[in-house]
Scaffold this motif. Structure first.
Motif, PDB file in Angstrom:
ATOM      1  N   MET A   1       0.861  -1.082  -0.038  1.00 23.00           N
ATOM      2  CA  MET A   1       0.005  -0.003  -0.062  1.00 23.00           C
ATOM      3  C   MET A   1       0.906   1.401  -0.054  1.00 23.00           C
ATOM      4  N   PHE A   2       1.817   1.577   0.756  1.00 23.59           N
ATOM      5  CA  PHE A   2       2.592   2.496   0.981  1.00 23.59           C
ATOM      6  C   PHE A   2       3.392   2.693  -0.388  1.00 23.59           C
ATOM      7  N   ASP A   3       3.572   1.971  -1.259  1.00 21.03           N
ATOM      8  CA  ASP A   3       4.197   2.201  -2.549  1.00 21.03           C
ATOM      9  C   ASP A   3       3.241   3.204  -3.489  1.00 21.03           C
ATOM     10  N   ILE A   4       2.022   2.572  -3.306  1.00 27.17           N
ATOM     11  CA  ILE A   4       0.951   3.364  -3.909  1.00 27.17           C
ATOM     12  C   ILE A   4       0.725   4.754  -3.670  1.00 27.17           C
ATOM     13  N   LEU A   5       0.990   5.115  -2.254  1.00 24.56           N
ATOM     14  CA  LEU A   5       1.028   6.437  -1.603  1.00 24.56           C
ATOM     15  C   LEU A   5       2.113   7.377  -2.238  1.00 24.56           C
ATOM     16  N   VAL A   6       3.308   6.544  -2.569  1.00 30.23           N
ATOM     17  CA  VAL A   6       4.471   7.246  -3.208  1.00 30.23           C
ATOM     18  C   VAL A   6       4.329   7.408  -4.432  1.00 30.23           C
ATOM     19  N   TYR A   7       3.489   6.382  -5.049  1.00 29.56           N
ATOM     20  CA  TYR A   7       3.454   6.667  -6.650  1.00 29.56           C
ATOM     21  C   TYR A   7       2.148   7.905  -6.939  1.00 29.56           C
ATOM     22  N   LEU A   8       1.445   7.863  -6.086  1.00 31.57           N
ATOM     23  CA  LEU A   8       0.474   9.097  -6.271  1.00 31.57           C
ATOM     24  C   LEU A   8       1.163  10.371  -6.055  1.00 31.57           C
ATOM     25  N   ALA A  31      -1.177  -0.120 -13.773  1.00 31.20           N
ATOM     26  CA  ALA A  31       0.384  -0.060 -13.156  1.00 31.20           C
ATOM     27  C   ALA A  31       0.893  -1.070 -12.469  1.00 31.20           C
ATOM     28  N   GLY A  32      -0.208  -2.159 -12.141  1.00 33.36           N
ATOM     29  CA  GLY A  32       0.405  -3.395 -11.832  1.00 33.36           C
ATOM     30  C   GLY A  32       0.046  -3.687 -10.071  1.00 33.36           C
ATOM     31  N   PHE A  33      -0.799  -2.474  -9.529  1.00 38.72           N
ATOM     32  CA  PHE A  33      -0.905  -2.620  -8.130  1.00 38.72           C
ATOM     33  C   PHE A  33      -2.180  -3.593  -7.940  1.00 38.72           C
ATOM     34  N   ILE A 103       0.858  11.474  12.789  1.00 33.90           N
ATOM     35  CA  ILE A 103       0.701  10.174  13.389  1.00 33.90           C
ATOM     36  C   ILE A 103      -0.505   9.396  13.326  1.00 33.90           C
ATOM     37  N   ASP A 104      -1.469  10.228  12.985  1.00 34.64           N
ATOM     38  CA  ASP A 104      -2.802   9.307  12.578  1.00 34.64           C
ATOM     39  C   ASP A 104      -2.420   8.597  11.497  1.00 34.64           C
ATOM     40  N   ARG A 105      -1.846   9.019  10.323  1.00 38.88           N
ATOM     41  CA  ARG A 105      -1.805   8.480   9.134  1.00 38.88           C
ATOM     42  C   ARG A 105      -0.783   7.238   9.222  1.00 38.88           C
ATOM     43  N   ILE A 106       0.381   7.570  10.153  1.00 40.17           N
ATOM     44  CA  ILE A 106       1.402   6.645  10.244  1.00 40.17           C
ATOM     45  C   ILE A 106       0.628   5.329  10.897  1.00 40.17           C
ATOM     46  N   MET A 107      -0.181   5.506  11.815  1.00 41.63           N
ATOM     47  CA  MET A 107      -0.677   4.710  12.653  1.00 41.63           C
ATOM     48  C   MET A 107      -1.850   3.954  11.549  1.00 41.63           C
ATOM     49  N   ALA A 108      -2.224   4.379  10.639  1.00 44.58           N
ATOM     50  CA  ALA A 108      -3.259   3.795   9.609  1.00 44.58           C
ATOM     51  C   ALA A 108      -2.653   2.968   8.705  1.00 44.58           C
ATOM     52  N   LEU A 109      -1.299   3.091   8.699  1.00 43.06           N
ATOM     53  CA  LEU A 109      -0.513   2.040   7.640  1.00 43.06           C
ATOM     54  C   LEU A 109      -0.581   0.713   8.042  1.00 43.06           C
ATOM     55  N   ASN A 110      -0.615  -0.213   7.329  1.00 45.28           N
ATOM     56  CA  ASN A 110      -0.845  -1.592   7.754  1.00 45.28           C
ATOM     57  C   ASN A 110       0.484  -2.094   7.897  1.00 45.28           C
ATOM     58  N   GLU A 111       1.348  -1.721   8.791  1.00 46.40           N
ATOM     59  CA  GLU A 111       2.613  -2.121   8.950  1.00 46.40           C
ATOM     60  C   GLU A 111       2.719  -2.289  10.600  1.00 46.40           C
ATOM     61  N   HIS A 112       3.679  -3.200  11.101  1.00 43.76           N
ATOM     62  CA  HIS A 112       3.673  -3.384  12.645  1.00 43.76           C
ATOM     63  C   HIS A 112       4.834  -2.064  12.786  1.00 43.76           C
ATOM     64  N   GLU A 117      12.275   6.526   6.305  1.00 44.08           N
ATOM     65  CA  GLU A 117      11.651   6.871   5.044  1.00 44.08           C
ATOM     66  C   GLU A 117      10.285   6.983   4.917  1.00 44.08           C
ATOM     67  N   GLN A 118       9.460   5.937   5.636  1.00 41.89           N
ATOM     68  CA  GLN A 118       7.998   6.056   5.538  1.00 41.89           C
ATOM     69  C   GLN A 118       7.605   7.195   6.244  1.00 41.89           C
ATOM     70  N   VAL A 119       8.074   7.601   7.547  1.00 40.99           N
ATOM     71  CA  VAL A 119       7.722   8.766   8.288  1.00 40.99           C
ATOM     72  C   VAL A 119       7.949   9.930   7.319  1.00 40.99           C
ATOM     73  N   LYS A 120       9.185   9.965   6.752  1.00 43.11           N
ATOM     74  CA  LYS A 120       9.392  11.071   5.801  1.00 43.11           C
ATOM     75  C   LYS A 120       8.264  11.345   4.870  1.00 43.11           C
ATOM     76  N   TRP A 121       8.023  10.152   3.967  1.00 47.13           N
ATOM     77  CA  TRP A 121       6.730  10.463   2.932  1.00 47.13           C
ATOM     78  C   TRP A 121       5.499  10.638   3.636  1.00 47.13           C
ATOM     79  N   THR A 122       5.034  10.193   4.766  1.00 52.42           N
ATOM     80  CA  THR A 122       3.910  10.537   5.396  1.00 52.42           C
ATOM     81  C   THR A 122       4.018  12.088   5.757  1.00 52.42           C
ATOM     82  N   VAL A 123       5.111  12.734   6.040  1.00 54.71           N
ATOM     83  CA  VAL A 123       4.988  13.836   6.529  1.00 54.71           C
ATOM     84  C   VAL A 123       4.724  14.888   5.173  1.00 54.71           C
ATOM     85  N   LEU A 124       5.578  14.393   3.997  1.00 54.88           N
ATOM     86  CA  LEU A 124       5.490  15.026   2.788  1.00 54.88           C
ATOM     87  C   LEU A 124       3.995  15.106   2.109  1.00 54.88           C
TER      88      LEU A 124
END
Length: 152
Positions: A1-8, A31-33, A103-112, A117-124
């Motif tokens: 899922m995170f790859d899609i957010l970066v792609y968008l 695109a293959g997702f 923080i809300d969007r990080i907690m919504a990611l389906n990762e433990h 890098e994921q924090v940085k992308w989420t901020v952006l």
């Protein structure tokens, strides 16, 4: 899922074009997702839009209160991610309300656990959703360049 957010972000940020969900779904599928990934990403984006529609206490963005993280937040975000967000907040790149959105969007990611890098992308992505990423010409370099933030 995170790859899609970066792609968008990479495909729509500079173009400043936002197609409807049906068009995005078709494009992402082409695109293959996978369907489940696309559905999760769309739910994540819808969650971000819901944050924007909520009303907040006046002055929350200017709050100087110290943020204590829950055990789940500490585990998922990690020391590096929390330190990076603190750096952005003390540098006036993130205000407390934006931090809460991140923080809300990080907690919504389906990762433990999420990487720095994921924090940085989420901020952006959060700043982009508020049309503020462009306010900081250096932000993409700061977030993804070789610059190592230091607190003085």
């Amino acid at each position: 899922m995170f790859d899609i957010l970066v792609y968008l972000f990479e495909n729509y940020y500079e173009a400043d074009v936002y197609p409807d969900e049906g068009t995005l779904t078709r494009e992402l599928s082409a695109a293959g997702f996978g369907r489940d990934e696309i559905s999760q990403a769309m739910a994540w984006i819808n969650g971000l839009e819901k944050l924007a529609q909520q009303s907040y206490l006046p002055g929350l963005a200017d709050s100087r209160a110290h943020r204590h993280y829950s055990d789940a937040e500490e585990k998922k975000i990690g020391t590096e991610g929390r330190g990076f967000m603190q750096f952005l907040e003390t540098s006036a790149i993130l205000n407390p309300l934006q931090r809460e959105w991140v923080i809300d969007r990080i907690m919504a990611l389906n990762e433990h656990e999420v990487s720095l890098e994921q924090v940085k992308w989420t901020v952006l992505i959060v700043l982009w959703s508020q049309d503020q990423a462009g306010d900081y010409m250096f932000i993409e370099d700061l977030l993804f360049g070789d610059i190592q933030p230091t607190m003085h």
